[in-house]
Design a protein around this motif. Structure first.
Motif, PDB file in Angstrom:
ATOM      1  N   SER A 115      -7.902  -5.032  -9.797  1.00 22.29           N
ATOM      2  CA  SER A 115      -9.148  -4.996  -9.045  1.00 22.29           C
ATOM      3  C   SER A 115     -10.086  -6.095  -9.528  1.00 22.29           C
ATOM      4  O   SER A 115     -10.289  -6.273 -10.719  1.00 22.29           O
ATOM      5  CB  SER A 115      -9.809  -3.633  -9.221  1.00 22.29           C
ATOM      6  OG  SER A 115     -10.965  -3.564  -8.436  1.00 22.29           O
TER       7      SER A 115
ATOM      8  N   THR B 262       1.763   2.712 -10.628  1.00 24.78           N
ATOM      9  CA  THR B 262       0.399   2.715 -10.104  1.00 24.78           C
ATOM     10  C   THR B 262      -0.549   3.361 -11.104  1.00 24.78           C
ATOM     11  O   THR B 262      -0.183   4.306 -11.802  1.00 24.78           O
ATOM     12  CB  THR B 262       0.304   3.485  -8.774  1.00 24.78           C
ATOM     13  OG1 THR B 262       0.670   4.838  -8.988  1.00 24.78           O
ATOM     14  CG2 THR B 262       1.198   2.874  -7.714  1.00 24.78           C
TER      15      THR B 262
ATOM     16  N   ILE C 136      -6.250   4.830  -6.892  1.00 28.58           N
ATOM     17  CA  ILE C 136      -6.008   3.675  -6.028  1.00 28.58           C
ATOM     18  C   ILE C 136      -6.155   4.109  -4.570  1.00 28.58           C
ATOM     19  O   ILE C 136      -5.957   5.275  -4.235  1.00 28.58           O
ATOM     20  CB  ILE C 136      -4.620   3.044  -6.259  1.00 28.58           C
ATOM     21  CG1 ILE C 136      -3.490   4.013  -5.899  1.00 28.58           C
ATOM     22  CG2 ILE C 136      -4.485   2.546  -7.679  1.00 28.58           C
ATOM     23  CD1 ILE C 136      -2.134   3.365  -5.859  1.00 28.58           C
ATOM     24  N   THR C 137      -6.516   3.161  -3.705  1.00 25.12           N
ATOM     25  CA  THR C 137      -6.638   3.414  -2.278  1.00 25.12           C
ATOM     26  C   THR C 137      -5.827   2.356  -1.549  1.00 25.12           C
ATOM     27  O   THR C 137      -6.071   1.159  -1.718  1.00 25.12           O
ATOM     28  CB  THR C 137      -8.103   3.330  -1.818  1.00 25.12           C
ATOM     29  OG1 THR C 137      -8.876   4.264  -2.577  1.00 25.12           O
ATOM     30  CG2 THR C 137      -8.229   3.649  -0.341  1.00 25.12           C
ATOM     31  N   LEU C 138      -4.841   2.796  -0.756  1.00 28.60           N
ATOM     32  CA  LEU C 138      -3.991   1.883  -0.003  1.00 28.60           C
ATOM     33  C   LEU C 138      -4.172   2.159   1.476  1.00 28.60           C
ATOM     34  O   LEU C 138      -4.032   3.293   1.921  1.00 28.60           O
ATOM     35  CB  LEU C 138      -2.523   2.073  -0.398  1.00 28.60           C
ATOM     36  CG  LEU C 138      -2.192   1.924  -1.878  1.00 28.60           C
ATOM     37  CD1 LEU C 138      -0.720   2.230  -2.120  1.00 28.60           C
ATOM     38  CD2 LEU C 138      -2.540   0.538  -2.367  1.00 28.60           C
ATOM     39  N   GLY C 139      -4.495   1.111   2.227  1.00 32.03           N
ATOM     40  CA  GLY C 139      -4.693   1.256   3.659  1.00 32.03           C
ATOM     41  C   GLY C 139      -3.376   1.217   4.417  1.00 32.03           C
ATOM     42  O   GLY C 139      -2.321   0.936   3.845  1.00 32.03           O
TER      43      GLY C 139
ATOM     44  N   GLU D   5     -12.279  -8.316  -3.784  1.00 33.55           N
ATOM     45  CA  GLU D   5     -10.960  -7.921  -3.293  1.00 33.55           C
ATOM     46  C   GLU D   5      -9.944  -7.886  -4.418  1.00 33.55           C
ATOM     47  O   GLU D   5     -10.222  -8.327  -5.525  1.00 33.55           O
ATOM     48  CB  GLU D   5     -10.494  -8.878  -2.201  1.00 33.55           C
ATOM     49  CG  GLU D   5     -10.440 -10.310  -2.683  1.00 33.55           C
ATOM     50  CD  GLU D   5     -10.221 -11.279  -1.538  1.00 33.55           C
ATOM     51  OE1 GLU D   5      -9.351 -12.136  -1.705  1.00 33.55           O
ATOM     52  OE2 GLU D   5     -10.905 -11.179  -0.533  1.00 33.55           O
TER      53      GLU D   5
ATOM     54  N   GLY E 161      -7.936   1.868  -9.894  1.00 31.77           N
ATOM     55  CA  GLY E 161      -9.149   1.542  -9.161  1.00 31.77           C
ATOM     56  C   GLY E 161      -8.992   0.509  -8.068  1.00 31.77           C
ATOM     57  O   GLY E 161      -9.974   0.078  -7.473  1.00 31.77           O
ATOM     58  N   VAL E 162      -7.773   0.097  -7.744  1.00 30.57           N
ATOM     59  CA  VAL E 162      -7.552  -0.926  -6.722  1.00 30.57           C
ATOM     60  C   VAL E 162      -7.713  -0.316  -5.336  1.00 30.57           C
ATOM     61  O   VAL E 162      -7.262   0.795  -5.071  1.00 30.57           O
ATOM     62  CB  VAL E 162      -6.140  -1.547  -6.883  1.00 30.57           C
ATOM     63  CG1 VAL E 162      -5.768  -2.387  -5.685  1.00 30.57           C
ATOM     64  CG2 VAL E 162      -6.074  -2.376  -8.145  1.00 30.57           C
ATOM     65  N   CYS E 163      -8.352  -1.052  -4.430  1.00 27.79           N
ATOM     66  CA  CYS E 163      -8.526  -0.651  -3.042  1.00 27.79           C
ATOM     67  C   CYS E 163      -8.022  -1.812  -2.177  1.00 27.79           C
ATOM     68  O   CYS E 163      -8.577  -2.905  -2.231  1.00 27.79           O
ATOM     69  CB  CYS E 163      -9.996  -0.369  -2.765  1.00 27.79           C
ATOM     70  SG  CYS E 163     -10.311   0.153  -1.084  1.00 27.79           S
ATOM     71  N   MET E 164      -6.939  -1.572  -1.416  1.00 22.42           N
ATOM     72  CA  MET E 164      -6.344  -2.652  -0.617  1.00 22.42           C
ATOM     73  C   MET E 164      -6.119  -2.200   0.807  1.00 22.42           C
ATOM     74  O   MET E 164      -5.732  -1.064   1.053  1.00 22.42           O
ATOM     75  CB  MET E 164      -4.990  -3.069  -1.198  1.00 22.42           C
ATOM     76  CG  MET E 164      -5.069  -3.687  -2.558  1.00 22.42           C
ATOM     77  SD  MET E 164      -3.544  -4.469  -3.134  1.00 22.42           S
ATOM     78  CE  MET E 164      -2.271  -3.362  -2.662  1.00 22.42           C
ATOM     79  N   GLY E 165      -6.336  -3.117   1.744  1.00 22.85           N
ATOM     80  CA  GLY E 165      -6.041  -2.868   3.146  1.00 22.85           C
ATOM     81  C   GLY E 165      -4.621  -3.302   3.442  1.00 22.85           C
ATOM     82  O   GLY E 165      -3.783  -3.367   2.547  1.00 22.85           O
TER      83      GLY E 165
END
Length: 62
Positions: free
Chosen positions: A50, A13, A17-20, A54, A34-38
């Protein structure tokens, strides 16, 4: 009970990063900085980068 995050073996990773909740990342995958995923499923040996608006998931090149 809240949903959990499952990250398998040998996943790399980047920073920030932000993981939902409800996300699953397969073995030998890479998540770029910098990835943000739900909630989603990332197949094994994938690269997530990123791209507005999305994240883009594609096969990993060896």
């Amino acid at each position: 009970m809240p949903e959990s995050i499952r990250i398998r073996d040998h996943v790399q990773t980047g920073s920030m990063i932000t993981l939902g909740p409800g996300i699953a990342v397969g073995r030998h995958s890479i998540i770029a900085a910098g990835v943000c995923m739900g909630s989603t499923i990332v197949p094994a040996a994938s690269v997530v980068r990123s791209a507005a608006p999305e994240a883009v998931i594609g096969p990993r090149r060896v």
